[in-house]
Design a protein around this motif. Structure first.
Motif, PDB file in Angstrom:
ATOM      1  N   GLY A   1      39.886  62.286  13.478  1.00 35.58           N
ATOM      2  CA  GLY A   1      40.937  62.775  12.598  1.00 35.58           C
ATOM      3  C   GLY A   1      42.300  62.694  13.264  1.00 35.58           C
TER       4      GLY A   1
ATOM      5  N   GLY B   1      46.360  61.831  13.194  1.00 36.71           N
ATOM      6  CA  GLY B   1      46.072  60.766  12.237  1.00 36.71           C
ATOM      7  C   GLY B   1      46.042  61.252  10.800  1.00 36.71           C
ATOM      8  N   LEU B   2      45.230  62.254  10.522  1.00 43.00           N
ATOM      9  CA  LEU B   2      45.122  62.774   9.158  1.00 43.00           C
ATOM     10  C   LEU B   2      46.292  63.691   8.828  1.00 43.00           C
TER      11      LEU B   2
ATOM     12  N   ARG C   1      48.345  54.985  14.333  1.00 41.04           N
ATOM     13  CA  ARG C   1      47.914  55.638  13.089  1.00 41.04           C
ATOM     14  C   ARG C   1      48.629  56.953  12.778  1.00 41.04           C
ATOM     15  N   GLN C   2      49.268  57.581  13.762  1.00 42.09           N
ATOM     16  CA  GLN C   2      49.858  58.898  13.529  1.00 42.09           C
ATOM     17  C   GLN C   2      51.305  58.728  13.105  1.00 42.09           C
TER      18      GLN C   2
ATOM     19  N   ALA D   1      43.510  56.619   8.430  1.00 46.52           N
ATOM     20  CA  ALA D   1      44.143  57.933   8.508  1.00 46.52           C
ATOM     21  C   ALA D   1      45.022  58.147   7.278  1.00 46.52           C
TER      22      ALA D   1
ATOM     23  N   ASP E   1      40.042  66.310  15.661  1.00 43.53           N
ATOM     24  CA  ASP E   1      39.219  65.184  16.079  1.00 43.53           C
ATOM     25  C   ASP E   1      37.953  65.613  16.804  1.00 43.53           C
TER      26      ASP E   1
END
Ligand SMILES: [Zn+2]
Lengths: 66, 275
Positions: free
Chosen positions: A65, B40-41, B72-73, B197, B129
């Motif tokens: 995540g 990421g999310l 991705r972030q 993400a 994560d």
């Protein structure tokens, strides 16, 4: 016999859910198993016989995540 | 509250929607969303929720931005490398929408602080994560009675689900406890396609907005799995498990505690995804 595994029809020899996990080399501790929409207790993996037409879901952990 | 001219202009595409309207936009402006993990999310979720006008966004993260995060972030940028993620995140949110109040928590979520932090929010978004923290968030939301939008990404796969405590299936209804530590690959070892993400994080933001607006059908009692290689979504029906150790009939978890070591990022499964 035929069962649905994660949405896909598959021919299998029969046996228990644990047999199916072994055949697919899936470590039982890494998966949650649902048969016909009901979660199976880990202790029931080897007592649950699969039947023709069963819907089996193997749910794997998905952790990332970040 | 009354809208200012600027707000009417900024949120006009929302206000035009009959399902949102002025009334819904006011709900958004009054809402408080907690995002656990500004990575990421959390990045796309925070940016879209900020754009939507969420009144208060809480960001929890104890890390600093690393160059390897930028694939991705997307809330963090190259000059942010080395800066605390919550500081970097707050800046981007407020540049996008100065109306948003950002609360920074430069710490890890723990059994000690979770309930206190969550208490002030309407919805919680899981963008962490590691499994112990994912379970901790699930449990804390249950005890605090807060709706949770859970997400996970790994390699080419993503998953999202919404949990309304005591009403819909929780994470432990499916996965009773974190996987054994020796069996999981770390995120660094596993890798992830960066855009996942964005896909999963924006679905999480959508779910949060729906919960705030009280519209549509939440992603409860369903796991939505996404396979980027095939560009396929699959929905798996789940339901509350009477044997769930948290929300079942005979719960064994009766107070908040940490289930495993939250220190190390762990991703998941040794490659049995491709059935
Ligand atoms: Zn549960």
């Amino acid at each position: 016999m035929q069962v649905m595994i994660n949405g896909k029809a598959e021919e299998i020899a029969g046996g228990t859910v644990l047999d199916l996990l072994k055949a697919k080399s899936i470590e039982p501790q890494m998966v949650a198993v649902e048969v016909n929409d009901t979660m199976l207790e880990r202790t029931h993996l080897e007592t649950t016989q699969l039947k023709d037409g069963d819907h089996v879901e193997f749910l794997f952990y998905m952790g990332g995540g970040r | 509250m009354e809208f200012t001219e600027t707000q009417i202009n900024r949120y006009s595409r929302h206000i035009l929607l009959p399902e949102v309207g002025g009334k819904g936009q006011k709900k958004i402006i009054q809402a408080k969303v907690l995002i656990v993990g500004a990575g990421g999310l959390g990045s796309p979720a925070a940016l879209y929720l900020a754009a939507a006008g969420i009144g208060t966004i809480g960001l929890i993260d104890s890390d600093v931005v690393d160059l390897s995060n930028l694939q991705r972030q997307v809330i963090h940028q190259t000059p942010d490398v080395g800066r605390p993620k919550v500081v970097s995140g707050k800046e981007k949110i407020q540049a996008l929408n100065p109306d948003v109040n950002v609360v920074m928590y430069e710490e890890r979520l723990t059994a000690g602080n979770a309930l206190k932090i969550m208490g002030g929010y309407d919805v919680v978004i899981d963008g962490v994560d590691n499994f112990p923290t994912k379970f901790l968030i699930n449990d804390a939301c249950y005890f605090a009675g807060k709706p949770l939008v859970h997400g996970g990404i790994l390699r080419f796969d993503g998953r999202v689900t919404t949990i309304i405590p005591k009403q819909s299936a929780c994470y432990r209804c499916v996965f009773k406890k974190p996987p054994p530590e020796g069996l999981v690959a770390s995120c660094q070892e596993a890798g992830v396609i960066g855009v996942l993400a964005g896909i999963i994080g924006t679905i999480q933001a959508t779910e949060a907005l729906k919960l705030i607006l009280g519209i549509g059908r939440p992603l409860t009692d369903r796991l939505l799995d996404f396979d980027a290689r095939r560009t396929q979504f699959r929905e798996i029906r789940i339901k509350r498990n009477p044997d769930c150790p948290l929300c079942g009939e005979r719960p064994t978890i009766t107070e908040l505690m940490e289930d495993g070591d939250v220190a190390g990022p762990t991703c998941a499964l040794p490659g049995q995804r491709n059935l």
